[in-house]
Scaffold this motif. Structure first.
Motif, PDB file in Angstrom:
ATOM      1  N   THR A  37       0.838  -1.206   0.000  1.00  0.00           N
ATOM      2  CA  THR A  37       0.000   0.000   0.000  1.00  0.00           C
ATOM      3  C   THR A  37       0.869   1.250   0.000  1.00  0.00           C
ATOM      4  OG1 THR A  37      -1.853  -1.087   1.135  1.00  0.00           O
ATOM      5  CG2 THR A  37      -1.706   1.308   1.328  1.00  0.00           C
ATOM      6  N   LEU A  38       1.943   1.229   0.770  1.00  0.00           N
ATOM      7  CA  LEU A  38       2.851   2.377   0.842  1.00  0.00           C
ATOM      8  C   LEU A  38       3.647   2.566  -0.448  1.00  0.00           C
ATOM      9  CD1 LEU A  38       4.247   1.861   4.464  1.00  0.00           C
ATOM     10  CD2 LEU A  38       2.826   3.775   3.698  1.00  0.00           C
ATOM     11  N   GLU A  39       4.077   1.487  -1.058  1.00  0.00           N
ATOM     12  CA  GLU A  39       5.011   1.571  -2.188  1.00  0.00           C
ATOM     13  C   GLU A  39       4.345   1.853  -3.524  1.00  0.00           C
ATOM     14  OE1 GLU A  39       8.059  -1.246  -2.879  1.00  0.00           O
ATOM     15  OE2 GLU A  39       8.530  -1.523  -0.766  1.00  0.00           O
ATOM     16  N   TYR A  40       3.084   1.465  -3.694  1.00  0.00           N
ATOM     17  CA  TYR A  40       2.478   1.534  -5.021  1.00  0.00           C
ATOM     18  C   TYR A  40       1.370   2.581  -5.094  1.00  0.00           C
ATOM     19  CZ  TYR A  40       5.053  -2.724  -5.937  1.00  0.00           C
ATOM     20  OH  TYR A  40       6.066  -3.633  -6.096  1.00  0.00           O
ATOM     21  N   PRO A  41       1.634   3.703  -5.757  1.00  0.00           N
ATOM     22  CA  PRO A  41       0.592   4.718  -5.940  1.00  0.00           C
ATOM     23  C   PRO A  41      -0.282   4.402  -7.148  1.00  0.00           C
ATOM     24  CG  PRO A  41       2.653   5.503  -6.866  1.00  0.00           C
ATOM     25  CD  PRO A  41       2.938   4.150  -6.267  1.00  0.00           C
ATOM     26  N   ASN A  42      -1.429   4.979  -7.177  1.00  0.00           N
ATOM     27  CA  ASN A  42      -2.356   4.851  -8.307  1.00  0.00           C
ATOM     28  C   ASN A  42      -1.901   5.816  -9.398  1.00  0.00           C
ATOM     29  OD1 ASN A  42      -4.491   4.704 -10.081  1.00  0.00           O
ATOM     30  ND2 ASN A  42      -6.052   4.706  -8.495  1.00  0.00           N
ATOM     31  N   ALA A  43      -1.037   5.325 -10.286  1.00  0.00           N
ATOM     32  CA  ALA A  43      -0.396   6.211 -11.264  1.00  0.00           C
ATOM     33  C   ALA A  43      -1.293   6.555 -12.450  1.00  0.00           C
ATOM     34  CB  ALA A  43       0.895   5.563 -11.778  1.00  0.00           C
ATOM     35  N   GLY A  44      -2.447   5.918 -12.559  1.00  0.00           N
ATOM     36  CA  GLY A  44      -3.279   6.144 -13.734  1.00  0.00           C
ATOM     37  C   GLY A  44      -4.581   6.867 -13.482  1.00  0.00           C
ATOM     38  N   ASN A  45      -5.488   6.204 -12.764  1.00  0.00           N
ATOM     39  CA  ASN A  45      -6.858   6.690 -12.672  1.00  0.00           C
ATOM     40  C   ASN A  45      -6.972   8.103 -12.117  1.00  0.00           C
ATOM     41  OD1 ASN A  45      -7.184   4.048 -13.370  1.00  0.00           O
ATOM     42  ND2 ASN A  45      -8.070   3.394 -11.432  1.00  0.00           N
ATOM     43  N   PHE A  46      -6.170   8.411 -11.113  1.00  0.00           N
ATOM     44  CA  PHE A  46      -6.204   9.747 -10.533  1.00  0.00           C
ATOM     45  C   PHE A  46      -5.368  10.729 -11.342  1.00  0.00           C
ATOM     46  CE2 PHE A  46      -7.887  11.735  -6.800  1.00  0.00           C
ATOM     47  CZ  PHE A  46      -8.647  10.750  -6.179  1.00  0.00           C
ATOM     48  N   MET A  47      -4.173  10.293 -11.734  1.00  0.00           N
ATOM     49  CA  MET A  47      -3.211  11.241 -12.283  1.00  0.00           C
ATOM     50  C   MET A  47      -3.503  11.638 -13.721  1.00  0.00           C
ATOM     51  SD  MET A  47      -1.807  11.657  -9.552  1.00  0.00           S
ATOM     52  CE  MET A  47      -0.945  13.067 -10.254  1.00  0.00           C
ATOM     53  N   LEU A  48      -4.003  10.726 -14.540  1.00  0.00           N
ATOM     54  CA  LEU A  48      -4.285  11.066 -15.934  1.00  0.00           C
ATOM     55  C   LEU A  48      -5.214  12.277 -16.069  1.00  0.00           C
ATOM     56  CD1 LEU A  48      -4.566   7.620 -17.769  1.00  0.00           C
ATOM     57  CD2 LEU A  48      -3.152   9.542 -18.470  1.00  0.00           C
ATOM     58  N   PRO A  49      -6.412  12.234 -15.468  1.00  0.00           N
ATOM     59  CA  PRO A  49      -7.299  13.401 -15.617  1.00  0.00           C
ATOM     60  C   PRO A  49      -6.761  14.633 -14.915  1.00  0.00           C
ATOM     61  CG  PRO A  49      -8.231  11.832 -14.059  1.00  0.00           C
ATOM     62  CD  PRO A  49      -7.067  11.151 -14.704  1.00  0.00           C
ATOM     63  N   LEU A  50      -6.064  14.467 -13.803  1.00  0.00           N
ATOM     64  CA  LEU A  50      -5.554  15.623 -13.068  1.00  0.00           C
ATOM     65  C   LEU A  50      -4.477  16.344 -13.864  1.00  0.00           C
ATOM     66  CD1 LEU A  50      -5.495  17.317 -10.496  1.00  0.00           C
ATOM     67  CD2 LEU A  50      -3.811  15.716  -9.574  1.00  0.00           C
TER      68      LEU A  50
END
Length: 312
Positions: free
Chosen positions: A101-114
Motif C-alpha cells: 500500500t505504501l510503495e504503489y501509488p495509483n499512477a493512472g486513474n487519478f493522475m491522468l485526468p488531473l
C-alpha cells in the motif's frame, strides 16, 4: 494563478464527482454493482483512450528526451520507496499489505485526468513512463509478494489494456500517424470522460462502504500519511538532490508529473491482488485504506505540489 492553486481547483472538481457517486448510492439511485460496471468500462475503454490521445501530438526529440527525464525520475522514486520501506520494516511491524500500500501509488486513474486538466493534455505524455514503471512493478513484484509466490508472472502485465494503449500511442507518436477525423474525436471525448467516471465510481464505492470502518481505523490513517505525505516528500527530496533537474531545459516541469504521481493514493491493484491472494480481513482493510487514501489525497495533492515548488 499558480499551478498549486490550479491543481487544488481541479482536485476540488474531482471531489464533486466523488460526492455525486456517494449520493447516488446512498439515495439508492444506483448500487455497488453499478460501480463495478463503471470501473470496468473506464478500465477497458476510457483510460486506454485517454492514454492514446496523450500521444496525439507532433513528435519531437525534445519531448522524447523529456520522457527520458520522466523515466529516470520514476526509477529514482521507486528506489527511494523501496529503501524507505526497508527502513520502516526494520523499525515497525509492517504486513505485506501495509508495505505494498505504501510503495504503489495509483499512477493512472487519478493522475491522468488531473495532469491533463491542470497542466494540459500534452503533459500526459510525461506520465506514461511513471505509469509504465509502477505497473510493471505491481504486476510483477507486487503480485508475487501478495500471492506469496517466489516466481514472477508477466501474464497479467502484458494483458493490461492501458499498458497496451501506451505502446499503441507511443507507436503512433513516433511514426507521426494521427487518428483520423471522427475516430480521433471519439477517442479524445472518451478519454475526457475517464476522470469523472472513475471519481464517480469511487464515490459509489464509498457510498456502499461501512464508513465507520473506512474512517475509524487508526492504522489506515498512518498508512495514508505515509503514502500521501512521507513517501512523496522523500521522493521530492531525492529528485532535488540527485541532479536529474539538470538533464532537460524543462526538467522541473516534467518532474512535477513524477512528484504528483508519487503522492497519488494507493493503487487499486493492491486491493485486487489482496482480494485474490490474502484473507478476507486483509482484503477489507486494503479496500478501506484505498478508499481513505483516495479521499484524503484531495487535500494532500496540492500540499505535495506546494512542497515540490518550495524544494525545487
Amino acid at each position: 494563478m499558480s499551478l498549486t492553486m490550479v491543481i487544488a481547483q481541479k482536485v476540488a472538481r474531482l471531489a464533486i464527482y466523488i460526492a455525486l457517486g456517494f449520493l447516488a448510492v446512498r439515495s439508492k439511485l444506483m448500487t455497488y454493482q453499478d460501480s463495478k460496471a463503471l470501473g470496468q468500462f473506464a478500465l477497458w475503454f476510457l483510460t486506454p483512450c485517454a492514454m492514446v490521445n496523450a500521444f496525439q501530438y507532433e513528435f519531437s526529440a525534445a519531448k522524447l528526451a523529456g520522457m527520458g527525464v520522466s523515466l529516470v525520475g520514476s526509477l529514482i522514486v521507486v528506489v527511494v520507496f523501496a529503501l524507505l520501506t526497508a527502513a520502516l520494516r526494520r523499525a515497525v511491524p509492517l504486513t505485506v499489505v501495509d508495505y505494498t500500500t505504501l510503495e504503489y501509488p495509483n499512477a493512472g486513474n487519478f493522475m491522468l485526468p488531473l495532469i491533463a486538466s491542470a497542466m494540459g493534455g500534452e503533459w500526459v505524455i510525461y506520465l506514461s513512463p511513471a505509469f509504465f514503471v509502477m505497473n510493471l512493478l505491481i504486476f510483477t513484484h507486487g503480485q508475487a509478494v501478495l500471492s506469496g509466490q517466489r516466481h514472477i508472472s508477466l501474464a497479467m502485465f502484458v494483458k493490461n489494456p492501458v499498458l497496451i494503449a501506451v505502446v499503441i500511442g507511443l507507436a503512433l507518436w513516433v511514426s507521426g500517424l494521427r487518428l483520423p477525423g471522427l475516430l480521433g474525436e471519439s477517442v479524445s471525448t472518451l478519454g475526457d470522460m475517464m476522470g469523472p467516471v472513475f471519481m464517480f465510481s469511487i464515490g459509489m464505492i464509498l457510498g456502499s462502504a461501512d464508513l465507520r470502518r473506512v474512517f475509524g481505523d487508526k492504522k489506515a490513517y498512518l498508512l495514508c500519511a505515509g503514502r500521501l505525505l512521507l513517501y512523496p516528500a522523500a521522493a521530492i527530496l531525492a529528485l532535488r538532490l540527485c541532479g536529474v533537474m539538470h538533464l532537460h531545459p524543462h526538467a522541473r516541469e516534467i518532474l512535477t508529473v513524477v512528484a504528483l504521481t508519487a503522492g497519488a493514493p494507493s493503487a487499486v491493484m493492491v486491493v485486487q491482488f489482496t482480494t485474490m491472494f490474502r484473507t478476507e480481513e486483509e482484503a477489507q482493510f486494503a479496500s478501506a485504506t484505498n478508499i481513505l487514501s483516495s479521499v484524503l489525497c484531495l487535500f494532500t495533492l496540492p500540499v505535495i505540489h506546494w512542497l515540490y515548488a518550495l524544494i525545487t
